[in-house]
Structure formats: C-alpha cells, structure tokens
Design an enzyme around this catalytic site. Structure first.
Site, PDB file in Angstrom:
ATOM      1  N   GLU A 325       2.573  -8.082  -4.713  1.00 51.25           N
ATOM      2  CA  GLU A 325       1.646  -7.971  -3.591  1.00 51.25           C
ATOM      3  C   GLU A 325       0.228  -7.787  -4.128  1.00 51.25           C
ATOM      4  O   GLU A 325      -0.034  -6.820  -4.855  1.00 51.25           O
ATOM      5  CB  GLU A 325       2.060  -6.784  -2.725  1.00 51.25           C
ATOM      6  CG  GLU A 325       1.377  -6.705  -1.385  1.00 51.25           C
ATOM      7  CD  GLU A 325       2.067  -5.711  -0.456  1.00 51.25           C
ATOM      8  OE1 GLU A 325       2.910  -6.149   0.351  1.00 51.25           O
ATOM      9  OE2 GLU A 325       1.777  -4.511  -0.535  1.00 51.25           O
ATOM     10  N   CYS A 326      -0.664  -8.715  -3.802  1.00 55.68           N
ATOM     11  CA  CYS A 326      -2.054  -8.680  -4.230  1.00 55.68           C
ATOM     12  C   CYS A 326      -2.143  -8.600  -5.757  1.00 55.68           C
ATOM     13  O   CYS A 326      -1.879  -9.573  -6.439  1.00 55.68           O
ATOM     14  CB  CYS A 326      -2.810  -7.549  -3.535  1.00 55.68           C
ATOM     15  SG  CYS A 326      -4.613  -7.776  -3.578  1.00 55.68           S
TER      16      CYS A 326
END
Length: 431
Positions: A325-326
C-alpha cells in the site's frame, strides 16, 4: 457515558496538534483517564497522541466511515475523548454539484455526528482585536455546532494577551487561555508531513514542555467541563480479515497501517505478526504479507541492500499473497528513484518504477473497487491518497478502478501480478 471535546482551528498551522498533545499529557499527569482520536486520514499525529496520553488513539473519518463505525470507535471506552481536528474546522471534500454540501469529512462534520463541543485554537501571531470578528464568524457560520471555547495560541506578550482577552469579551465565548509563543514547541517537518513520533529522541521532553505550557496558560478544569456526552456504541460491523495469518511490515519505513483495520482482523481471529524490513528481517510465514505505507524513499538504499528481506518477499509470493500500500506498493516494484535521482532496486514483484526526483502531489479521498479476483481486498472501499511519487512505469493488470470525492473517474489504480498486488491508495473501510 463518554464525553468529547474536538480541538479545531480556523486553518492549518494554528498549533492545534501541539495544543492537543499538551492537553493530553497534562491530563495524564493529573491522573485523568483520557483517550484521543484524530479526525481524518492521518498516520502521524495519532502516534504522538499515544505517547502523550499513554492510551491508544483512533482515526475518526467522517468521509470514509459510517456514523455507526465512528460511534463504535469513539465510544470504545467511557473516558473523556479528546479529538484533534484536521486543517480548518470546515475544510472537507467538495461536492460534485451542490456547494451547500461541501465539507464532507471536515472536523465540523465529525463534531456534528458526535455532538462534540468544539474548542477553537486561534493563531494570534498576526492579529489582536481582529480575533473577535474571526471567532464570531466561526460561531455564526453553523448554528448546529457548539463552539464552546477558544484557546489563543502564539501570543506575543502579556500586553498582547490582554488586548485579545478584551476583544473576545464582546463575543461571548469562554476564553480558556492564551499561550505565549515558544520556539521550543516547534515541530520538525519533512516533505510529506511531520517527523514520526518514534524518530524524536526528545519526545518525552517535548511532551512535558507542552504539558507545562498548557497547565500554565489554560484553565484545564474549565476545558474538561465543556466536554459534551455522546452516544457511543460497543457494537460495529468489523472488516473481515483478508487472511488467517498476516505478516505486517512495521518500522520507520512502513508505519502507516490503520489500527482499526488491524484490530478488526485480530478481533475476528486473524493472527497478526510483524517484521522489520529496515532490520533485514525476513517476512514470517503467513497467508498474506502486508507492506503498509510509510517513508521507503528515505530508506531506499538500505531497503535495496537488505537482500534477506527482499528475497523473503519473492519467496512469499510463491506460496502466499503479498500486498503493498503506497510506500509498500513502491517497494514491490522493480525500482525506486529517490529525490537525488538515484535508482534503487526493489523486490521486482510488480512491473513498476516510481520516482521522487520529479515530485507531483496526489491527494484526496477515493472510492476504490477491485477489478481483479483473488486479491486480498475485494469489493468497494473508501480510501485516501497522499504521495509525491511519480509513476515512471506501471504495466500489467490493474487492481482497482477509482473515483475521487466528487465522483470523477480516476481510471485504473494499482497492479496485480499473480499473487502480488498493491496500489497507492490507503484503504480505510468497506464502502
């Protein structure tokens, strides 16, 4: 019944974070049982809250969470709840067609849902008597809100404080106190926000200084007396765990995992184990390896050199799901270019190249729907995006389609390759 105060401000930079931390630490030092929350999608301030109060801090997001979810998180105990707002009191997401409905997700939106009393922190460093019409305007703007008191921050002198006190006397709102300017309470920052709590060796000294400042300047008894009771809930629809055993990367480079999601998974029987890529720890055996966001670009060289961690991710992909995530998404790619233009080889599990050499801000709420099957987070999710990375290459099957807060189509997001997937979106809750 729990009681709540929401510490807000007319604008970012008014000092509400430092004031909130001082209040939390001061109350904790008095033996008051206090819990805290942060309005909106923020990973950094909550960790400072926890250090100040000694109690867990949750995110309460009036855009991304249902009222039932907010009531359950806010009402997890019967303690006094101190909520720190975000940005300006009324600053929230725009509405696609109706400007009268702008501001969804603002601190004001959260205060309305909980019926929380609002304490307005006003930066007076560039004003004196003009503070009166400013505060009066905020009170009049929305009669459904209760602005119960004012804290004046960054006051230049006792004479300045006296002028402000006289001016506010005509507004009819209680003045909780005036805090003099103090360079020792300035907080260091970096390109994507505050330095994290765990990175400050002087953290306890800073929090004690903030507490002493608050105790000297504010009437804490008057402040806590303004807290309003609200209907919490001990029941909430929890997000199902994406796997039975979940290995979560956790260190200074991978610190941005939402506690409410981890708590949901654990409460429903999932086993959560952690590991540190910065310490070159291998990913533990698990059904899902989860790399949250954080600051991998600041540690890209070290991550690239930590062959045991990167090899464990490659091996995990052969037997389990791997999700980034990110920042974690970038580490799953082929390469990451830091802000000095140096390319660092990453795990090579996604056909992805990202760069901080040419920065571009990507910011806002998202609604994301999975378009790939057999991925950890299927269905539709509320999410938030906040990063400066530029995508140089992203080839393969997309993970999500997404829209912004106004419903505009943002197209495909993220990538899937076999058992590996990820995107720049921080998932918050089931939509």
């Amino acid at each position: 019944m729990p009681r709540a105060l929401l510490i807000a401000a007319p604008a970012s930079g008014s000092g509400k974070t430092t004031v909130t931390l001082g209040i939390l630490r001061a109350l904790a030092r008095r033996g008051v049982t206090v819990s805290s929350a942060k309005s909106g999608p923020d990973y950094i301030d909550p960790r400072f809250h926890e250090a100040a109060s000694g109690a867990p801090c949750v995110n309460l997001d009036a855009w991304a969470m249902t009222p039932a979810r907010i009531a359950a998180l806010a009402g997890r105990s019967d303690d006094l709840l101190v909520i720190e707002g975000a940005m300006g009191l009324f600053d929230g997401a725009p509405h696609a067609t109706d400007p009268t409905r702008d501001g969804k997700g603002a601190s004001a939106d959260l205060a309305r849902q909980l019926g929380a009393a609002v304490i307005l922190v006003v930066d007076a460093s560039h004003m004196a008597q003009s503070i009166a019409p400013l505060v009066a305007g905020f009170i009049a703007h929305d009669p459904t809100l209760t602005i119960a008191g004012v804290i004046v921050n960054k006051v230049g002198s006792p004479r300045h404080a006296a002028m402000i006190t006289r001016a506010l006397g005509r507004v009819g709102v209680p003045l909780i106190g005036c805090i003099l300017r103090d360079k020792a309470l300035a907080t260091p920052s970096r390109h994507l926000g505050l330095v994290q709590a765990g990175e400050r060796p002087d953290l306890d000294a800073f929090l004690d200084r903030a507490a002493e400042t608050v105790e000297e300047a504010l009437d804490l008894d008057a402040l806590t007396a303004l807290a309003t009771p609200f209907e919490g809930s001990k029941d909430a629809t929890r997000t199902p765990p994406p796997a039975q055993r979940i290995a979560v990367a956790q260190d200074a480079a991978f610190a941005f995992a939402y506690p409410h999601l981890l708590d949901d998974w654990h409460a429903q029987g999932a086993e959560i184990v952690t590991f540190s890529p910065l310490d070159d720890q291998p990913a533990p055996p698990a059904d899902l390896v989860y790399l949250p966001g954080g600051y991998p670009e600041l540690h890209a060289g070290k991550i690239a050199a930590n062959h045991r961690t990167l090899q464990s991710l490659r091996e995990a992909a052969a037997r389990a799901r791997v999700y980034g995530e990110c920042g974690g998404y970038m580490v799953l790619g082929d390469g990451l270019v830091d802000r000095d233009g140096l390319r660092h080889r990453m795990a090579g599990l996604l056909d992805l190249e990202t760069s901080f050499a040419t920065r571009k801000l990507h910011l806002g709420y998202r609604t994301a729907t999975s378009v790939a099957s057999a991925v950890p987070f299927e269905g539709t999710w509320t999410a938030h995006e906040f990063h400066y990375a530029t995508t140089l290459k992203a080839d393969g099957t997309p993970l999500f389609t997404a829209t912004d807060a106004e419903g505009a189509d943002l197209g495909p997001q993220g990538l899937v390759r076999g058992s590996v997937s990820g995107s720049f979106l921080h998932l918050i809750d089931r939509a």
